[in-house]
Design a protein around this motif. Structure first.
Motif, PDB file in Angstrom:
ATOM      1  N   LEU A  53       0.736  -1.299   0.032  1.00 41.41           N
ATOM      2  CA  LEU A  53      -0.125   0.117  -0.025  1.00 41.41           C
ATOM      3  C   LEU A  53       0.906   1.346   0.029  1.00 41.41           C
ATOM      4  O   LEU A  53       0.659   2.163  -0.667  1.00 41.41           O
ATOM      5  CB  LEU A  53      -0.827  -0.012   1.153  1.00 41.41           C
ATOM      6  CG  LEU A  53      -2.086  -1.215   1.139  1.00 41.41           C
ATOM      7  CD1 LEU A  53      -2.876  -1.028   2.569  1.00 41.41           C
ATOM      8  CD2 LEU A  53      -2.981  -0.925   0.133  1.00 41.41           C
ATOM      9  N   GLN A  56       1.916   1.811  -3.437  1.00 44.64           N
ATOM     10  CA  GLN A  56       0.721   2.385  -4.359  1.00 44.64           C
ATOM     11  C   GLN A  56       0.630   3.673  -4.347  1.00 44.64           C
ATOM     12  O   GLN A  56       0.310   4.606  -4.944  1.00 44.64           O
ATOM     13  CB  GLN A  56      -0.358   1.285  -4.117  1.00 44.64           C
ATOM     14  CG  GLN A  56      -0.300   0.038  -4.834  1.00 44.64           C
ATOM     15  CD  GLN A  56      -1.607  -0.812  -4.396  1.00 44.64           C
ATOM     16  OE1 GLN A  56      -2.190  -0.505  -3.312  1.00 44.64           O
ATOM     17  NE2 GLN A  56      -2.031  -1.560  -5.416  1.00 44.64           N
ATOM     18  N   SER A  57       0.605   3.966  -2.799  1.00 44.39           N
ATOM     19  CA  SER A  57       0.471   5.336  -2.370  1.00 44.39           C
ATOM     20  C   SER A  57       1.620   6.428  -2.739  1.00 44.39           C
ATOM     21  O   SER A  57       1.355   7.665  -3.575  1.00 44.39           O
ATOM     22  CB  SER A  57       0.363   5.705  -0.764  1.00 44.39           C
ATOM     23  OG  SER A  57       0.467   7.125  -0.805  1.00 44.39           O
ATOM     24  N   VAL A  59       3.438   5.666  -5.569  1.00 45.61           N
ATOM     25  CA  VAL A  59       3.351   5.940  -7.194  1.00 45.61           C
ATOM     26  C   VAL A  59       2.276   6.945  -7.392  1.00 45.61           C
ATOM     27  O   VAL A  59       2.490   7.684  -8.482  1.00 45.61           O
ATOM     28  CB  VAL A  59       2.993   4.456  -7.828  1.00 45.61           C
ATOM     29  CG1 VAL A  59       2.547   4.482  -9.148  1.00 45.61           C
ATOM     30  CG2 VAL A  59       4.228   3.528  -7.719  1.00 45.61           C
ATOM     31  N   ASN A  60       1.305   6.703  -6.528  1.00 48.62           N
ATOM     32  CA  ASN A  60       0.078   7.725  -7.069  1.00 48.62           C
ATOM     33  C   ASN A  60       0.500   9.217  -6.545  1.00 48.62           C
ATOM     34  O   ASN A  60       0.239  10.435  -7.279  1.00 48.62           O
ATOM     35  CB  ASN A  60      -1.032   7.592  -6.125  1.00 48.62           C
ATOM     36  CG  ASN A  60      -1.759   6.245  -6.626  1.00 48.62           C
ATOM     37  OD1 ASN A  60      -1.914   6.069  -7.859  1.00 48.62           O
ATOM     38  ND2 ASN A  60      -2.541   5.503  -5.618  1.00 48.62           N
ATOM     39  N   LEU A 117       8.763  -0.999 -11.342  1.00 50.82           N
ATOM     40  CA  LEU A 117       9.003   0.332 -10.499  1.00 50.82           C
ATOM     41  C   LEU A 117       9.926   1.247 -11.107  1.00 50.82           C
ATOM     42  O   LEU A 117       9.704   2.265 -10.998  1.00 50.82           O
ATOM     43  CB  LEU A 117       8.847  -0.169  -9.234  1.00 50.82           C
ATOM     44  CG  LEU A 117       7.620  -0.751  -8.320  1.00 50.82           C
ATOM     45  CD1 LEU A 117       8.142  -0.833  -6.941  1.00 50.82           C
ATOM     46  CD2 LEU A 117       6.589   0.339  -8.293  1.00 50.82           C
ATOM     47  N   ALA A 280       2.313   2.870 -14.454  1.00 52.24           N
ATOM     48  CA  ALA A 280       1.949   3.030 -13.082  1.00 52.24           C
ATOM     49  C   ALA A 280       0.674   2.065 -12.861  1.00 52.24           C
ATOM     50  O   ALA A 280       0.596   1.671 -11.600  1.00 52.24           O
ATOM     51  CB  ALA A 280       1.816   4.372 -12.819  1.00 52.24           C
ATOM     52  N   LEU A 281      -0.401   2.206 -13.409  1.00 53.12           N
ATOM     53  CA  LEU A 281      -1.365   1.321 -13.350  1.00 53.12           C
ATOM     54  C   LEU A 281      -0.809  -0.324 -13.251  1.00 53.12           C
ATOM     55  O   LEU A 281      -1.679  -1.002 -12.396  1.00 53.12           O
ATOM     56  CB  LEU A 281      -2.516   1.484 -14.399  1.00 53.12           C
ATOM     57  CG  LEU A 281      -2.935   2.926 -14.367  1.00 53.12           C
ATOM     58  CD1 LEU A 281      -4.164   3.126 -15.595  1.00 53.12           C
ATOM     59  CD2 LEU A 281      -3.815   3.084 -13.024  1.00 53.12           C
ATOM     60  N   GLU A 284       0.819  -0.723 -10.164  1.00 48.43           N
ATOM     61  CA  GLU A 284      -0.507  -0.935  -8.958  1.00 48.43           C
ATOM     62  C   GLU A 284      -1.163  -2.339  -9.087  1.00 48.43           C
ATOM     63  O   GLU A 284      -1.558  -2.905  -8.187  1.00 48.43           O
ATOM     64  CB  GLU A 284      -1.265   0.262  -9.173  1.00 48.43           C
ATOM     65  CG  GLU A 284      -0.802   1.415  -8.709  1.00 48.43           C
ATOM     66  CD  GLU A 284      -1.868   2.750  -8.962  1.00 48.43           C
ATOM     67  OE1 GLU A 284      -2.966   2.457  -9.091  1.00 48.43           O
ATOM     68  OE2 GLU A 284      -1.363   3.830  -8.733  1.00 48.43           O
ATOM     69  N   ILE A 287       0.956  -5.001  -7.619  1.00 51.63           N
ATOM     70  CA  ILE A 287       0.901  -4.835  -6.122  1.00 51.63           C
ATOM     71  C   ILE A 287      -0.410  -5.566  -5.546  1.00 51.63           C
ATOM     72  O   ILE A 287      -0.354  -6.123  -4.669  1.00 51.63           O
ATOM     73  CB  ILE A 287       1.483  -3.484  -5.789  1.00 51.63           C
ATOM     74  CG1 ILE A 287       2.636  -3.165  -6.105  1.00 51.63           C
ATOM     75  CG2 ILE A 287       0.961  -3.243  -4.355  1.00 51.63           C
ATOM     76  CD1 ILE A 287       2.856  -1.691  -6.271  1.00 51.63           C
ATOM     77  N   ASN A 288      -1.431  -5.176  -6.463  1.00 51.20           N
ATOM     78  CA  ASN A 288      -2.521  -5.651  -5.838  1.00 51.20           C
ATOM     79  C   ASN A 288      -2.813  -7.315  -6.133  1.00 51.20           C
ATOM     80  O   ASN A 288      -3.239  -7.879  -5.221  1.00 51.20           O
ATOM     81  CB  ASN A 288      -3.722  -5.310  -6.906  1.00 51.20           C
ATOM     82  CG  ASN A 288      -4.168  -3.653  -6.517  1.00 51.20           C
ATOM     83  OD1 ASN A 288      -3.705  -3.261  -5.300  1.00 51.20           O
ATOM     84  ND2 ASN A 288      -4.582  -2.853  -7.366  1.00 51.20           N
ATOM     85  N   ASN A 291      -0.670  -8.231  -3.025  1.00 47.45           N
ATOM     86  CA  ASN A 291      -1.403  -8.118  -1.827  1.00 47.45           C
ATOM     87  C   ASN A 291      -2.627  -9.134  -1.630  1.00 47.45           C
ATOM     88  O   ASN A 291      -2.770  -9.529  -0.549  1.00 47.45           O
ATOM     89  CB  ASN A 291      -1.840  -6.596  -1.748  1.00 47.45           C
ATOM     90  CG  ASN A 291      -0.739  -5.774  -1.473  1.00 47.45           C
ATOM     91  OD1 ASN A 291       0.320  -6.126  -1.338  1.00 47.45           O
ATOM     92  ND2 ASN A 291      -1.025  -4.735  -1.711  1.00 47.45           N
TER      93      ASN A 291
END
Length: 512
Positions: A53, A56-57, A59-60, A117, A280-281, A284, A287-288, A291
């Motif tokens: 997370l 992801q945060s 990257v955003n 990344l 980036a998507l 993410e 990573i999802n 996770n």
């Protein structure tokens, strides 16, 4: 094996202690297992999800920084560059922590995340390089920067128009038309420059640049045409002034036209939309996925913990129930055996007290109660022997008394005969001597009987003393029996208290 009350108590409470120890061990083992699972969860899937997370945060936030750099003044780009560096440092740290928290197999499957990344970082820095050069207020900046030069140029043309109108020489209308065209060229060049720095379509930007360049040539041509008109003969110096002011104005235009040709906004937007956002998507989404795998592992760990908890709970319930049942059975067993043995002992003591020495009890147990019953049986046997000896002594005394009476009768008869013999002295000395000898023998026999009676009395006294001692021992035995019964009652009370404490411990264990 001799099962004494002490042995029974030790065995019962030993079994309870073993069961409670087993329950404690099972509970501690379950807690240790649960703690190990929670530790593994907190150091594994939990850390992985948290760090994912964070990535992801991060990257955003990188995307926001790049997008923000387009909209802010260029003076803030240095600050945003520091924020971008800080974000990527945090992302790299989170990635390292995330990979460290993964199992070896999952870490090998996640080898693609770091290069992904890295691509996101490269795209973000490239986009930031373009966006940091974008001045979103460049149109206003250009308008402010070119306002003075435009005003001077327009003032020159307006002044020349006023002179042409006031002089009203031949060719004045044509000159006025050319001067108005020059004013329009000045305005259109400024508008086209604003379009060049505002557009993102490179073809449109180049079109605006070409228009402004063409306006440059057109203006020079119109100035030449204007100078050839008769009405402008007296104003040759004005053309040089206008030309110089135009050059100054055009230099400013050219500066911003070149910035427009760089098309940094379009490059920044293209890099963001075509490279940064898709990759980036993708990062993410990856990573999802990781996770989700970690969440599935955490769910499995929770399910295993629940299963282990239920198994441990059932085992603890069984152990505690077994301990309670064993405690109850042991308490009933010991209380019944003790109460029955004591009841037999009391009954036998009452019979003995009532004088019935024919009663005995059956002593099967090997504990203290059995010893007590056997001791009371032995006491009964001893009392029987004492009574038998006393009876025999009394019989002997009676026999001695009868023998003494016979001896006395013989003495009386002898005395009578002696009296007769005295009266009949004349009957002869031999008869008197014989009578005297019989009397002497009778006296000796009476003395022997008296000694026998004395001995029998002594024996009776000894038997009575022994009976007294035995009775005293019986009293002590009875007192000891009473004391033993009191001790046993106290031990029963202790057993009941321990059983109650065991019930409480079982209840506490069940509650825990």
């Amino acid at each position: 094996m001799r099962l004494t009350i002490k042995t029974k108590l030790m065995a019962s409470f030993g079994a309870l202690i073993v069961l409670l120890g087993g329950a404690g061990y099972a509970g501690i083992s379950s807690l240790q297992s649960t703690n190990d699972r929670m530790t593994a969860f907190s150091q594994g899937p939990f850390v992985q999800v948290q760090e994912g997370l964070k990535i992801q945060s991060g990257v955003n936030d990188v995307r926001r920084v790049v997008a923000r750099s387009i909209a802010v003044d260029t003076s803030e780009n240095e600050k945003l560059a520091g924020v971008l560096d800080k974000d990527w440092t945090a992302i790299e740290t989170a990635l390292a922590t995330m990979l460290q928290a993964m199992p070896e197999a999952a870490r090998a499957k996640s080898a693609d995340l770091a290069p992904l990344l890295a691509d996101v970082e490269a795209a973000s820095r490239e986009a930031f390089a373009f966006s940091s050069k974008v001045d979103i207020l460049i149109s206003g900046t250009f308008l402010d920067a070119s306002r003075d030069a435009q005003a001077v140029l327009m003032a020159d043309l307006e002044d020349l128009k006023a002179k042409v109108v006031s002089e009203n020489k031949p060719g004045a209308p044509a000159a006025l038309a050319i001067l108005m065209d020059l004013q329009q060229l000045t305005l259109r060049s400024r508008i086209q420059t604003v379009a060049a720095v505002s557009r993102t379509d490179l073809a449109k930007i180049r079109e605006s640049v070409a228009t402004v360049s063409s306006n440059q040539d057109t203006l020079r041509e119109k100035l030449t045409t204007l100078a050839a008109l008769p009405a402008m003969a007296a104003h040759a110096d004005a053309f040089g002034k206008i030309g110089g002011h135009w050059d100054t104005y055009y230099t400013q235009l050219r500066t911003y036209l070149d910035l427009g040709l760089e098309n940094n906004l379009n490059e920044a937007l293209s890099t963001i939309n075509e490279r940064l956002v898709p990759i980036a998507l993708k990062a993410e989404a990856r990573i999802n996925e990781l996770n989700a795998e970690a969440s599935a592992l955490a769910t499995s760990s929770v399910a295993e913990s629940q299963t282990a908890y239920e198994a441990t709970r059932m085992m603890l319930i069984a152990i505690v129930a077994g301990a309670v049942l064993i405690g109850i059975a042991a308490a009933l067993w010991m209380s019944l055996s003790i109460s029955r043995g004591l009841a037999k002992s009391v009954k036998l003591a009452e019979d003995i007290g009532a004088g019935d020495l024919t009663q005995t009890v059956e002593a099967k147990g090997q504990d203290e109660i059995g010893d007590l019953l056997r001791a009371m049986n032995l006491m009964t046997d001893k009392l029987r022997e004492i009574v038998s000896d006393v009876t025999d002594s009394a019989s002997q005394v009676a026999a001695g008394s009868q023998q003494s009476a016979a001896t006395a009768e013989q003495l009386s008869q002898g005395a009578t005969e002696q009296s007769a013999s005295t009266e009949q002295l004349g009957q002869g000395v031999s008869e008197q001597a014989s009578a005297t000898e019989q009397a002497s023998s009778a006296m000796e026999e009476m003395a022997a009987n008296i000694r026998q009676n004395s001995e029998n009395a002594t024996t009776t006294e000894k038997i009575a003393a022994q009976a007294s001692i035995n009775a005293e021992r019986s009293g002590k035995a009875v007192a000891n029996s009473v004391e033993a019964m009191r001790t046993i009652a106290e031990r029963i009370r202790i057993v009941q208290e321990i059983a109650r404490q065991t019930d409480l411990l079982a209840l506490n264990a069940a509650i825990e």
